[in-house]
Design an enzyme around this catalytic site. Structure first.
Site: not given
Length: 777
Positions: A26, A29, A473
């Site tokens: 989970c 952890c 650009d």
């Protein structure tokens, strides 16, 4: 738990490494592993629960073995992710082995590593499915007997115990084992909540059956959606113990399967490349694994085969399909001198390609690395979720204890108090919180890679939401970046074919970019060009020579004037109009008479106007930025629908323009492709580099558009915003669910088994919601 010895771990060669973390169940952890690693001196770590990887930066005096040891002391496994082997020099490239396989001890390729990891994930999924199916078959009768009193027969409770016991002990073993490991390290995770809750329910049932009245023949048991208020000694919770474990195993299985789907795009990217290649050795084709290819090697690509690595075509003409890599559906024609990308498909002719990049340097490998890095990162919102997950479990344990004590003090009802406390333990898992961001990132970045959009990191997503101005650009971004023949104006009695044939023949002998544009355009329309005689290049003015018996001149009007030739009014007008539109006009004359005016310019890409409209629809204000003259810039701006133009800007001044726009309170994105755009891309709030551009521009950007199409910029911003919206939606659901459900459980309004089902499906909802991004177009 298996340990990794120091000898098995390679010594750190650099200050960064990646570890595969095993045993995490989970988000808390992951938070714990991350916290332990970050406590080491000079170590900065990010642990991702969804990808099960840790990205670690460390200083001198720390080795990978030290990192692995810390992870193992925390109760998990760790394995370094192997780095790609450096490419061998051409002279060291070994010959083939029997069967065309790599020699023993050869380093695994990215594809082999991915295959091994995929195989391990498949085995884990199969084991989880088996545990789920057995638990479901045993639990179903237990749940039905408890929920439907009409099904209850004499001594039904003992059958329930017989069926529930294997589910609690064997089915719930992963939760109990993880809980014990965590307790030994003084930590608590989601598994702790599940294990304590189900063992408490099972233990209560054993007490009631063996020491209370629940084991009496003829005992009947009702089912309530809220906290039970029956006599404590005759109440059993076997359906809660077995049902919760089954529901959570189902949630884990669906979550694991969905996580595999979420990472499928990256795995597909890793498997795109060719497996072997026909290398030319002393003029003979030798089939070798792609891993043996070295820079400078020449290899053969037949029709239908994948190009093994990035390179330059030295022989042959063909069309190359890059759809798998860039999302571009139309094959691109290539011939000698053109660059090709590894993993693209040779559609028609035979090609001989010289390798220019191999291994980790190829575009495919760099794309995969960018996607993986983005998936391993964390958005700001996820860091908040991680901090909550880390403290959530201990807080829930306290809330459960508080619920038990409060119910006992206020009602003196042990059964209701116990039911409410167990419901709190089971409903509160913060798993959905931990999955909210990583799964959306995995799917979003993976889908982006399939469409030719590379997102460098999760923090990029936050910026795309705020951007209100996009600076484009001109050269190579809005335009093609190369001079193109656009128009031919002729005098009466002169055909366009004759003009192109004579002008193209002369210009073909010149190396000037404008001359080459004329020659290329002429050859495309009239085919093979004749060879001129008496060719002369007149510096600064043009060219002259004889073509098919005609004495011809091609160049500036001054070249014609010096030869005593005057432009007639229609051609003079065409010259003036071309200059006003920012185009270069080329005069053509032969046999002492002006015949035509050719218009040459950097052509606007076909999709640029549509792309600008899409960017406007996203709420962005387009700005054109160019070093070209004002007339050219205004012409391009008019053609594409851009109102704001900065022209005649020197490369070093591009940064100043970006800063000026930001000083006005705007959040600025910039799209560019050249070395001279790199500083501006880095200065902008969001930099988007055309993948067809230079490495400097790509390195400085936040998003890379593999295809040289401005429309992809709009797609990239839409995808980034969709991914961020999905993350926010996931987190809202996960936070809202926990905030709403905890009080319901504490007040006795949730049966623990219903809580287990709801908790399991909250994680499934979050992952399924993320998977919707796979359909982004």
């Amino acid at each position: 738990m298996a340990s990794t010895t120091t000898a098995e771990v390679p010594a750190a060669e650099s200050s960064e490494t990646e570890l595969t973390i095993g045993g995490m169940t989970c988000a808390s952890c992951a938070a714990r592993v991350e916290k332990k690693l970050n406590r080491m001196e000079g170590v900065t770590a990010t642990v991702n629960y969804a990808t099960e990887k840790a990205h670690v930066s460390f200083g001198e005096g720390t080795e990978v073995a030290d990192l692995v040891a810390v992870v193992e002391k925390t109760g998990y496994t760790a394995r370094p992710v192997p780095r790609p082997a450096p490419a061998p020099p051409p002279s060291a490239a070994p010959g083939p082995t029997a069967g065309g396989t790599a020699p023993a001890g050869a380093p695994a390729t990215d594809g082999e590593e991915a295959s091994a990891a995929e195989g391990a994930a498949t085995d884990t999924l199969a084991a989880l499915r088996q545990r789920l199916l057995v638990s479901a078959v045993l639990s179903l009768p237990v749940v039905l007997l408890a929920m439907v009193p009409a099904l209850q027969f004499d001594n039904w409770q003992w059958l329930s115990l017989t069926l529930a016991a294997p589910v609690v002990v064997w089915g719930g073993l992963p939760f109990h084992r993880a809980t014990w490991t965590n307790l030994r390290h003084g930590a608590a995770t989601m598994d702790t909540l599940v294990s304590i809750g189900t063992l408490a329910a099972f233990g209560w049932s054993l007490w009631a059956l063996f020491l209370g009245d629940a084991g009496m023949p003829g005992m009947r048991h009702g089912f309530d959606l809220t906290a039970s208020r029956a006599d404590a000694s005759s109440t059993i919770y076997l359906e809660v113990a077995s049902g919760v474990i089954t529901f959570i195993l189902l949630g884990r299985y669906l979550e694991a399967r969905s996580k595999r789907k979420a990472g499928s795009a990256l795995r597909a990217l890793m498997h795109l490349g060719a497996k072997d290649v026909a290398v030319l050795r002393d003029g003979t084709e030798v089939r070798v694994p792609v891993g043996r290819l070295a820079v400078g090697d020449r290899f053969v690509v037949r029709p239908g085969e994948k190009i093994a690595t990035d390179g330059t075509v030295v022989e042959g003409v063909s069309a190359v399909d890059a759809a798998l890599l860039t999302g571009e559906s139309v094959p691109v024609d290539v011939s000698a001198g053109d660059e090709v990308t590894g993993a693209t498909v040779n559609v028609s002719g035979r090609l001989v390609v010289e390798a220019t990049r191999v291994g980790a340097d190829t575009q495919l490998a760099r794309m995969a690395k960018l996607v993986e890095d983005a998936q391993n990162g964390k958005a700001a919102v996820q860091r908040l979720a991680d901090r909550i997950s880390a403290v959530f479990v201990p807080v829930v344990l306290l809330i459960a204890l508080g619920t038990l004590v409060t119910w006992l003090l206020l009602t003196d009802d042990a059964t209701a108090a116990f039911t409410a406390a167990v419901a709190v333990l089971i409903i509160a898992c913060p798993c959905a919180l931990g999955l909210a961001t990583p799964t959306a990132l995995m799917v979003g970045t993976g889908r982006g890679a399939q469409l030719g959009i590379l997102i460098k990191g999760p923090e990029v997503l936050e910026t795309t939401r705020r951007v209100d101005t996009i600076v484009l650009d001109k050269t190579g971004t809005v335009t093609t970046g190369r001079m193109t023949l656009l128009n031919v104006h002729t005098t009466d009695g002169t055909t366009e074919t004759d003009v192109l044939r004579i002008a193209g023949a002369l210009e073909h002998s010149s190396e000037h970019p404008i001359a080459q544009a004329v020659a290329t355009g002429a050859a495309a329309k009239v085919g093979t060009l004749p060879t001129p005689e008496d060719f002369t290049n007149v510096p600064g003015l043009g060219v002259r020579g004889t073509v098919d018996g005609h004495r011809a001149l091609v160049g500036r009007p001054k070249l014609l004037t010096e030869a005593g030739i005057t432009l007639p009014p229609p051609l003079a007008a065409a010259m003036t109009e071309a200059a006003e539109r920012g185009r270069t006009a080329v005069a053509v004359a032969w046999d002492g008479e002006a015949r035509a005016v050719l218009e040459v310019a950097d052509a606007i890409k076909d999709t640029s106007a549509e792309a600008v409209a899409e960017l406007r629809a996203l709420g962005l204000r387009p700005v054109l930025l160019t070093g070209d003259n004002r007339a050219v810039a205004d012409s391009v701006a008019r053609a594409t629908g851009i109102d704001e133009v900065y022209a005649e800007v020197l490369p070093q001044e591009k940064v100043d323009v970006i800063r000026r726009l930001r000083a006005e309170g705007r959040t600025v994105a910039m799209v560019g492709d050249g070395v001279n755009d790199a500083a501006a891309l880095a200065t902008a709030d969001l930099g988007l580099a055309m993948g067809t551009g230079t490495d400097a521009a790509i390195e400085a950007s936040d998003l890379t558009l593999v295809r040289g199409d401005l429309k992809v910029a709009a797609d990239a911003i839409r995808l980034s915003r969709s991914t961020l919206a999905t993350i926010r939606g996931n987190l809202f659901w996960a936070f809202g669910y926990n905030v709403a459900a905890l009080p319901l459980a504490a007040f006795g309004l949730l049966n623990p088994m219903i809580a287990g089902a709801a908790m399991a499906f909250s994680s499934v909802f979050v992952v399924t919601n993320s998977l919707r991004l796979r359909s982004f177009t």
